[in-house]
Enzyme design. Structure first.
Site, mmCIF file in Angstrom:
data_model
loop_
_atom_site.group_PDB
_atom_site.id
_atom_site.type_symbol
_atom_site.label_atom_id
_atom_site.label_comp_id
_atom_site.label_asym_id
_atom_site.label_seq_id
_atom_site.Cartn_x
_atom_site.Cartn_y
_atom_site.Cartn_z
ATOM 1 N N ASP A 39 -9.798 -20.315 -5.981
ATOM 2 C CA ASP A 39 -8.394 -20.090 -5.797
ATOM 3 C C ASP A 39 -7.748 -21.309 -6.073
ATOM 4 O OD1 ASP A 39 -9.244 -18.029 -4.245
ATOM 5 O OD2 ASP A 39 -8.413 -18.773 -2.307
ATOM 6 N N VAL A 41 -8.416 -23.065 -8.939
ATOM 7 C CA VAL A 41 -8.427 -23.023 -10.400
ATOM 8 C C VAL A 41 -7.586 -21.688 -10.472
ATOM 9 C CG1 VAL A 41 -9.945 -22.436 -12.461
ATOM 10 C CG2 VAL A 41 -10.936 -23.754 -10.577
ATOM 11 N N TYR A 42 -7.565 -20.954 -9.953
ATOM 12 C CA TYR A 42 -6.656 -19.657 -10.218
ATOM 13 C C TYR A 42 -5.113 -20.284 -10.226
ATOM 14 C CZ TYR A 42 -4.317 -15.208 -10.233
ATOM 15 O OH TYR A 42 -3.488 -14.185 -10.612
ATOM 16 N N SER A 88 0.568 19.236 -2.050
ATOM 17 C CA SER A 88 -0.135 18.683 -0.895
ATOM 18 C C SER A 88 -1.524 19.695 -0.933
ATOM 19 C CB SER A 88 0.266 18.754 0.500
ATOM 20 O OG SER A 88 1.013 20.121 0.667
ATOM 21 N N LEU A 89 -2.270 19.436 -0.061
ATOM 22 C CA LEU A 89 -3.765 20.178 0.114
ATOM 23 C C LEU A 89 -3.782 20.917 1.030
ATOM 24 C CD1 LEU A 89 -5.936 17.081 -0.864
ATOM 25 C CD2 LEU A 89 -5.545 18.974 -2.352
ATOM 26 N N GLU A 120 -14.463 13.655 -2.426
ATOM 27 C CA GLU A 120 -13.542 12.142 -2.229
ATOM 28 C C GLU A 120 -13.119 12.041 -0.725
ATOM 29 O OE1 GLU A 120 -10.528 12.007 -5.056
ATOM 30 O OE2 GLU A 120 -11.799 13.159 -6.664
ATOM 31 N N LYS A 122 -10.764 11.189 1.892
ATOM 32 C CA LYS A 122 -9.374 11.391 2.084
ATOM 33 C C LYS A 122 -8.647 10.075 2.761
ATOM 34 C CE LYS A 122 -5.639 14.672 3.117
ATOM 35 N NZ LYS A 122 -4.803 14.193 3.984
ATOM 36 N N ASP A 124 -6.098 7.503 4.499
ATOM 37 C CA ASP A 124 -4.821 7.943 5.052
ATOM 38 C C ASP A 124 -3.773 6.591 4.809
ATOM 39 O OD1 ASP A 124 -3.382 9.004 6.868
ATOM 40 O OD2 ASP A 124 -4.451 8.416 8.713
ATOM 41 N N ARG A 143 5.783 9.683 -2.698
ATOM 42 C CA ARG A 143 5.565 11.166 -2.970
ATOM 43 C C ARG A 143 7.082 11.777 -2.560
ATOM 44 N NH1 ARG A 143 4.714 15.364 0.252
ATOM 45 N NH2 ARG A 143 3.116 16.828 -0.928
ATOM 46 N N GLU A 180 -3.405 6.631 -3.645
ATOM 47 C CA GLU A 180 -3.256 6.333 -2.316
ATOM 48 C C GLU A 180 -3.040 4.939 -2.202
ATOM 49 O OE1 GLU A 180 -2.530 9.370 -0.872
ATOM 50 O OE2 GLU A 180 -2.610 9.089 1.323
ATOM 51 N N TYR A 232 -6.774 8.290 -7.743
ATOM 52 C CA TYR A 232 -7.781 9.560 -7.860
ATOM 53 C C TYR A 232 -6.901 10.945 -8.724
ATOM 54 C CZ TYR A 232 -4.262 10.712 -4.107
ATOM 55 O OH TYR A 232 -3.219 10.744 -3.096
ATOM 56 N N LYS A 331 -12.913 18.766 -4.573
ATOM 57 C CA LYS A 331 -12.234 19.338 -5.858
ATOM 58 C C LYS A 331 -13.001 19.968 -6.545
ATOM 59 C CE LYS A 331 -8.960 15.397 -5.350
ATOM 60 N NZ LYS A 331 -8.567 14.312 -5.974
ATOM 61 N N LYS A 355 -10.148 18.286 7.319
ATOM 62 C CA LYS A 355 -9.600 17.290 8.111
ATOM 63 C C LYS A 355 -10.624 16.978 9.390
ATOM 64 C CE LYS A 355 -6.027 16.349 8.163
ATOM 65 N NZ LYS A 355 -4.406 16.070 7.957
ATOM 66 N N CYS A 449 15.203 -5.677 36.000
ATOM 67 C CA CYS A 449 13.709 -6.285 35.798
ATOM 68 C C CYS A 449 12.981 -5.920 36.770
ATOM 69 C CB CYS A 449 13.914 -7.624 35.052
ATOM 70 S SG CYS A 449 12.072 -8.114 34.784
ATOM 71 N N CYS A 452 12.065 -9.797 37.998
ATOM 72 C CA CYS A 452 12.953 -10.733 38.493
ATOM 73 C C CYS A 452 14.166 -10.256 38.961
ATOM 74 C CB CYS A 452 13.441 -11.846 37.294
ATOM 75 S SG CYS A 452 14.329 -10.950 35.748
ATOM 76 N N CYS A 467 14.916 -7.698 29.094
ATOM 77 C CA CYS A 467 15.309 -8.506 30.253
ATOM 78 C C CYS A 467 16.026 -10.052 29.317
ATOM 79 C CB CYS A 467 14.230 -9.053 31.072
ATOM 80 S SG CYS A 467 14.521 -10.314 32.343
ATOM 81 N N CYS A 472 13.004 -15.567 33.766
ATOM 82 C CA CYS A 472 12.134 -14.510 34.340
ATOM 83 C C CYS A 472 10.703 -14.631 34.318
ATOM 84 C CB CYS A 472 12.380 -13.089 33.467
ATOM 85 S SG CYS A 472 11.411 -11.679 34.046
HETATM 86 S S1 IVH Z 1 -5.803 14.767 -4.362
HETATM 87 C C1 IVH Z 1 -3.186 18.255 -6.006
HETATM 88 N N1 IVH Z 1 -7.252 13.169 -3.259
HETATM 89 O O1 IVH Z 1 -3.727 13.569 0.802
HETATM 90 C C2 IVH Z 1 -4.011 17.466 -5.153
HETATM 91 N N2 IVH Z 1 -5.284 13.394 -2.395
HETATM 92 O O2 IVH Z 1 -2.730 16.441 1.793
HETATM 93 C C3 IVH Z 1 -3.475 16.165 -4.939
HETATM 94 N N3 IVH Z 1 -5.076 12.115 -0.159
HETATM 95 O O3 IVH Z 1 -0.607 13.733 -0.398
HETATM 96 C C4 IVH Z 1 -4.158 15.326 -3.866
HETATM 97 N N4 IVH Z 1 -6.992 10.842 -0.339
HETATM 98 O O4 IVH Z 1 -1.719 11.547 -0.364
HETATM 99 C C5 IVH Z 1 -6.282 13.772 -3.313
HETATM 100 N N5 IVH Z 1 -8.967 11.443 -2.645
HETATM 101 C C6 IVH Z 1 -7.681 12.140 -2.485
HETATM 102 C C7 IVH Z 1 -6.923 11.700 -1.314
HETATM 103 C C8 IVH Z 1 -5.672 12.497 -1.228
HETATM 104 C C9 IVH Z 1 -5.694 10.994 0.346
HETATM 105 C C10 IVH Z 1 -3.496 12.277 0.231
HETATM 106 C C11 IVH Z 1 -2.379 12.306 -0.736
HETATM 107 C C12 IVH Z 1 -2.024 13.784 -0.623
HETATM 108 C C13 IVH Z 1 -2.424 14.468 0.822
HETATM 109 C C14 IVH Z 1 -2.712 15.728 0.365
#
Ligand code: IVH
Length: 718
Positions: A39, A41-42, A88-89, A120, A122, A124, A143, A180, A232, A331, A355, A449, A452, A467, A472
């Protein structure tokens, strides 16, 4: 070449070298998770670069590592229409849903017999769309509703795992990368600790914390919060022309035609000089080569059984990941097949999200009580019949605030669904009204409260009820626990058990009373032995040697967590200096915003707090500290030539951003405030200076141009 030209080109070379070194080190640290540089040096190299860029602003480029620091707060974000909508998916919840999905897409493409899936995790977090033009990051957009999002480029630049420049020799004119942004669990916990220490409500889960952080108008706060990013999706729009020759084996890239509405623009990219991806798997690899962090837990599967195996594995293993996931995205690997399948109104036909079952469970609310926090914030709490959730027993859930309770209409006796949000804080998500027993009463926040008996207040613009009685006992108890905590005065042995008794027995009515406690008094407490009493008195005595920054943190001033306390203690070497400072003086400290400044200022105006400070001073606590001098890379103090000088900056400076000028002045020991007064030493004047210039003229305050300021800084560095 003349002498100036020679110096410039030498510096240009060094700047380039420094950027490459820093970029490599940063990539190793943030993307590969395997540091190659210390760190210190950086920091040394970074400062060398910053200094060169200050001297030769014409050498600054948008991909310089110095451009990642937060900029001055934006007043608002601008809406941007996405070039390609962010779909979205579709959700699947079990393997039967996956089988149905496979049958559906196969009906659309009946001639396809060979295919692969990419699985992949997902993540969050919050989806981001990043645009690179000629390899440079030019835009980062949220988004939003999928059609339009908000331009948060300033904030995106602070995410260290997002490259400012693509690692491609011959980048296409435009590239769009999606992925993400997320908060690693460790950062999430730190942020929440900080927030709780500062008396602010914690974020319910890492997703909210990430989304909230991305929409922060002050990118300096974003920079502190350590967001991360997994890429992704890769889109390379067609139509750019390139000079280089197509090498053998390379094919034309046409990813945009994945998207439903752009087929008309079908002009292929000629002559790209990188392996053209044909599959999602290859896109992920190319993204990785471009310098992005791509989730390593991806897997190529040849059938749904393998997909199911992957999903089952991560259903349990996800708990060991340092970030949150909420499912698996499956996918189709072939981009050509993706193109053939296209999109429905809402979703791609070629992908689906499995999910994970929500970690929710039903239970009964036995009692709703309110809890008084250290800052007086009164939060309702549901006490519930204990229930097993994500491997732990849950018997309490926060109800956040009265607005949330009113929204849910939650009552004692209700059956509710609780969820471990972010696997951290249990919360009530739903009330099963149909199971409500007769005779329940809507919950009402008490007017007084519970500790008190004083009336509670709720400011119009806040959701929190408080409060405000400084004596208190609940506030005092929490305040004492905070004072004794490890990060504050670190008084070993002074935990909740003794604090409750000390307050209940009237031995301690204010923090300062701790320093008058005798062994005899302590021995009157239930189950207190001679040895423990002795140890406690000793630990309290030892706490007098804690530095000023910890004392300041221990006071528990709203918004002053340990980091802010440290910053303030460095800038205000004594309690007197801080107590006398105006809101403006405090806000002039780098990293301290107006809200914090106001809170600190208000705290010191309160006579009870002034009395507390006097007593702590008499007791011999450290309410002043040495100002820590700025140190060079060899840790030797550097002279502080602008100490005691106050600067005001007005107008637009020709090269330096205001924050940069401010940082330079502060690094040289000077102070920067917002408005001109008799105390101002210099006014730094840029273009379109307004009333500050007039006022400075009226008061006869000397003015500096940017060049003069830099001269002053350089001279002072000798
Ligand atoms: S692909 C058209 N890959 O999930 C396909 N989405 O419900 C676009 N997300 O809005 C999404 N990890 O924010 C994809 N490995 C992943 C993901 C991912 C998280 C989220 C993304 C998207 C939501 C879809």
């Amino acid at each position: 070449m003349d002498a100036i030209g020679a110096a410039l080109s030498e510096n240009q070379q060094r700047v380039k070298e420094l950027r490459q070194l820093l970029q490599k080190a940063s990539y190793a640290y943030y993307v590969l998770d395997s540091p190659i540089m210390e760190d210190s040096v950086y920091d040394q190299l970074y400062h060398e670069l910053l200094a060169l860029e200050t001297d030769f602003p014409e050498l600054i480029t948008p991909d310089s590592p110095t451009q990642r620091v937060g900029e001055k707060p934006a007043s608002q974000f601008h809406s941007v229409r996405h070039n390609i909508p962010l779909y979205s998916l579709e959700n699947a919840f079990d393997s039967a849903d996956l089988v149905k999905w496979q049958e559906r897409w196969r009906r659309v493409a009946p001639d396809i017999h060979e295919f692969e899936y990419v699985c992949e995790l997902k993540i969050d977090g919050s989806a981001l769309a990043l645009t690179y033009e000629n390899g440079l990051l030019v835009r980062g957009v949220t988004r939003g509703d999928g059609i339009t999002g908000e331009d948060i480029t300033q904030n995106v630049k602070t995410i260290r795992s997002i490259p400012l420049r693509l690692e491609l020799d011959d980048p296409p004119p435009t590239v769009e990368v999606r992925g993400e942004a997320f908060l690693p669990l460790s950062s999430f916990e730190t942020i929440n600790q900080e927030r709780e220490q500062a008396g602010e409500p914690p974020f319910a889960n890492p997703r909210n914390a990430a989304a909230g952080t991305l929409r922060q108008l002050d990118s300096r706060i974003v920079a502190k919060r350590k967001l991360d990013f997994f890429a992704y999706t890769l889109h390379i729009p067609v139509g750019g022309s390139r000079q280089s020759a197509v090498s053998e084996g390379e094919v034309q890239l046409d990813l945009l035609s994945n998207s439903a509405d752009v087929e008309s623009e079908h002009i292929p990219v000629p002559n790209a000089r990188y392996p053209i991806p044909q599959t999602q798997w290859e896109c992920l690899e190319l993204l990785q080569d471009m310098g992005f962090k791509v989730n390593p837990e991806r897997s190529l599967c040849s059938n749904l059984e393998e997909v199911q195996e992957y999903c089952n594995r991560w259903l349990t293993e996800r708990h060991n990941l340092p970030y949150m996931t909420d499912g698996v995205v499956i996918k189709l690997n072939s981009l050509a097949l993706q193109e053939q399948l296209g999109f429905t109104q809402k979703f791609p036909r070629w992908a689906i999200a499995l999910k994970y079952p929500a970690e929710e469970a039903p239970t009964v609310v036995e009692k709703i009580r309110v809890n008084v926090g250290r800052t007086g914030a009164v939060t309702p709490l549901a006490e519930m019949r204990p229930v097993q959730l994500a491997g732990t027993t849950v018997s309490r859930a926060t109800l956040h605030n009265r607005d949330r309770i009113a929204e849910l209409d939650i009552r004692e006796g209700d059956t509710v669904i609780v969820r471990k949000a972010g696997e951290i804080i249990p919360e009530v998500v739903r009330v099963l009204y149909e199971l409500r027993p007769p005779g329940t009463q809507p919950f009402e926040m008490p007017a007084h409260c519970p500790e008190c008996g004083q009336p509670l207040v709720k400011p119009e613009d806040e959701a929190v009820t408080r409060c405000i009685n400084a004596s208190c006992p609940a506030i005092l108890r929490k305040g004492l626990e905070h004072w004794a905590s490890r990060q504050a005065m670190d008084i070993e042995g002074l935990g909740e058990k003794w604090v409750v008794q000390l307050v209940d027995n009237g031995l301690v009515r204010a923090i300062a009373d701790l320093y008058d406690l005798t062994i005899e008094q302590l021995l009157t407490l239930e189950r207190m032995g001679q040895k423990s009493a002795q140890n406690l008195v000793e630990a309290i005595e030892n706490s007098k040697s804690q530095p000023w920054s910890r004392v300041l943190y221990g006071l528990g001033i709203r918004h002053v967590g340990s980091v802010n306390a440290q910053t303030l203690a460095e800038q205000f070497p004594s309690v007197e200096a801080l107590a006398q400072a105006s809101i403006e003086d405090i806000a002039a400290v780098y990293g301290i915003g107006n809200e914090i400044a106001r809170s600190v200022h208000e705290w010191f105006q309160n006579p009870a707090n002034q009395a507390l400070i006097n007593r702590l001073q008499t007791a011999g606590l450290k309410l002043a500290g040495e100002v820590s001098p700025v140190r060079d890379s060899g840790n030797a103090p550097v002279n502080q030539p602008l100490s005691g000088k106050t600067f005001v900056i007005t107008g637009t400076l020709p090269t330096l951003k205001r924050e940069e000028a401010k940082a330079l002045i502060q690094a040289a020991g000077g102070k920067v405030t917002e408005s001109v007064s008799k105390k101002t030493s210099y006014l730094v004047v840029g273009e379109e200076a307004g009333s500050k210039l007039e006022k400075a003229r009226a008061l006869g305050i000397p003015q500096l141009t940017e060049a003069e300021l830099i001269q002053l800084l350089n001279a002072s560095g000798d």
